[in-house]
Write a protein that holds these residues in place. Structure first.
Motif, PDB file in Angstrom:
ATOM      1  N   SER A 130       3.477  -6.845  81.954  1.00  0.00           N
ATOM      2  CA  SER A 130       4.092  -6.945  83.281  1.00  0.00           C
ATOM      3  C   SER A 130       3.106  -7.527  84.285  1.00  0.00           C
ATOM      4  O   SER A 130       3.412  -7.666  85.459  1.00  0.00           O
ATOM      5  N   ALA A 131       1.902  -7.880  83.820  1.00  0.00           N
ATOM      6  CA  ALA A 131       0.840  -8.360  84.708  1.00  0.00           C
ATOM      7  C   ALA A 131       0.680  -9.872  84.690  1.00  0.00           C
ATOM      8  O   ALA A 131      -0.204 -10.400  85.354  1.00  0.00           O
ATOM      9  N   GLY A 132       1.485 -10.607  83.924  1.00  0.00           N
ATOM     10  CA  GLY A 132       1.378 -12.058  83.888  1.00  0.00           C
ATOM     11  C   GLY A 132       0.146 -12.561  83.171  1.00  0.00           C
ATOM     12  O   GLY A 132      -0.500 -13.507  83.619  1.00  0.00           O
ATOM     13  N   LEU A 133      -0.170 -11.955  82.054  1.00  0.00           N
ATOM     14  CA  LEU A 133      -1.375 -12.307  81.296  1.00  0.00           C
ATOM     15  C   LEU A 133      -1.380 -13.764  80.847  1.00  0.00           C
ATOM     16  O   LEU A 133      -2.390 -14.444  80.960  1.00  0.00           O
ATOM     17  N   LEU A 134      -0.247 -14.262  80.353  1.00  0.00           N
ATOM     18  CA  LEU A 134      -0.197 -15.623  79.825  1.00  0.00           C
ATOM     19  C   LEU A 134      -0.531 -16.675  80.873  1.00  0.00           C
ATOM     20  O   LEU A 134      -1.229 -17.646  80.600  1.00  0.00           O
ATOM     21  N   THR A 135      -0.031 -16.491  82.076  1.00  0.00           N
ATOM     22  CA  THR A 135      -0.306 -17.469  83.133  1.00  0.00           C
ATOM     23  C   THR A 135      -1.555 -17.130  83.918  1.00  0.00           C
ATOM     24  O   THR A 135      -2.199 -18.006  84.473  1.00  0.00           O
ATOM     25  N   GLY A 136      -1.931 -15.869  83.965  1.00  0.00           N
ATOM     26  CA  GLY A 136      -3.104 -15.449  84.723  1.00  0.00           C
ATOM     27  C   GLY A 136      -4.414 -15.898  84.114  1.00  0.00           C
ATOM     28  O   GLY A 136      -5.356 -16.216  84.826  1.00  0.00           O
ATOM     29  N   LEU A 137      -4.514 -15.938  82.798  1.00  0.00           N
ATOM     30  CA  LEU A 137      -5.791 -16.332  82.184  1.00  0.00           C
ATOM     31  C   LEU A 137      -6.022 -17.829  82.229  1.00  0.00           C
ATOM     32  O   LEU A 137      -7.146 -18.210  82.564  1.00  0.00           O
ATOM     33  N   PRO A 138      -5.267 -18.732  81.927  1.00  0.00           N
ATOM     34  CA  PRO A 138      -4.064 -18.762  81.083  1.00  0.00           C
ATOM     35  C   PRO A 138      -4.438 -18.808  79.600  1.00  0.00           C
ATOM     36  O   PRO A 138      -5.551 -19.188  79.251  1.00  0.00           O
ATOM     37  N   ILE A 139      -3.494 -18.407  78.750  1.00  0.00           N
ATOM     38  CA  ILE A 139      -3.700 -18.478  77.304  1.00  0.00           C
ATOM     39  C   ILE A 139      -3.094 -19.782  76.815  1.00  0.00           C
ATOM     40  O   ILE A 139      -1.908 -20.029  76.991  1.00  0.00           O
ATOM     41  N   GLN A 140      -3.928 -20.622  76.221  1.00  0.00           N
ATOM     42  CA  GLN A 140      -3.476 -21.925  75.726  1.00  0.00           C
ATOM     43  C   GLN A 140      -3.734 -22.087  74.237  1.00  0.00           C
ATOM     44  O   GLN A 140      -3.268 -23.026  73.622  1.00  0.00           O
ATOM     45  N   GLY A 141      -4.513 -21.197  73.657  1.00  0.00           N
ATOM     46  CA  GLY A 141      -4.893 -21.301  72.254  1.00  0.00           C
ATOM     47  C   GLY A 141      -6.369 -21.591  72.131  1.00  0.00           C
ATOM     48  O   GLY A 141      -6.935 -22.315  72.933  1.00  0.00           O
ATOM     49  N   GLY A 142      -7.012 -20.988  71.151  1.00  0.00           N
ATOM     50  CA  GLY A 142      -8.436 -21.180  70.938  1.00  0.00           C
ATOM     51  C   GLY A 142      -9.310 -20.179  71.662  1.00  0.00           C
ATOM     52  O   GLY A 142     -10.520 -20.185  71.489  1.00  0.00           O
TER      53      GLY A 142
END
Length: 120
Positions: free
Chosen positions: A54-66
């Motif tokens: 619920s914290a927006g981890l995918l866009t907050g870091l963002p996670i792109q792979g690697g």
């Protein structure tokens, strides 16, 4: 001593180290399940984490792979902590429900990526 059931192991710490020098982020409370796989026919380790976010981890870091991921497991059966290092290779089964995202993060050991990019 021998490990006889899944409760002999507990996930104690999961940290993602983003690409680009951003600060690391502990995501242990977001993980619902963790699956670790060793396969005799593959020269690398793999794992899958199911995350409810619920914290927006995918866009907050963002996670792109690697991104590098360090997983620490308390092996109660062996009375020690074990640490594994993986890299993110995929995000799967992503859906949103009640303002929370749920998705699976696929992890592999660094050898899997090295194997794919090395020219022979």
């Amino acid at each position: 001593m021998q490990a006889t059931n899944p409760t002999d192991f507990s996930l104690t710490k999961v940290v993602i180290y983003p690409n680009g020098g951003k600060p690391e982020r502990a995501i242990t409370p977001l993980i619902v399940s963790f699956e670790y796989v060793e396969n005799i026919t593959q020269p690398f380790l793999s794992a899958k984490m199911q995350v409810v976010d619920s914290a927006g981890l995918l866009t907050g870091l963002p996670i792109q792979g690697g991104e590098r991921v360090v997983v620490e497991v308390d092996a109660k059966a062996f009375k020690k902590k074990v640490s594994y290092e993986f890299v993110i290779w995929t995000i799967q089964n992503r859906f949103v429900r009640q303002q929370k995202q749920s998705y699976d993060i696929g992890l592999v050991s660094a050898e899997a990526l090295i194997n794919e990019v090395t020219r022979v």
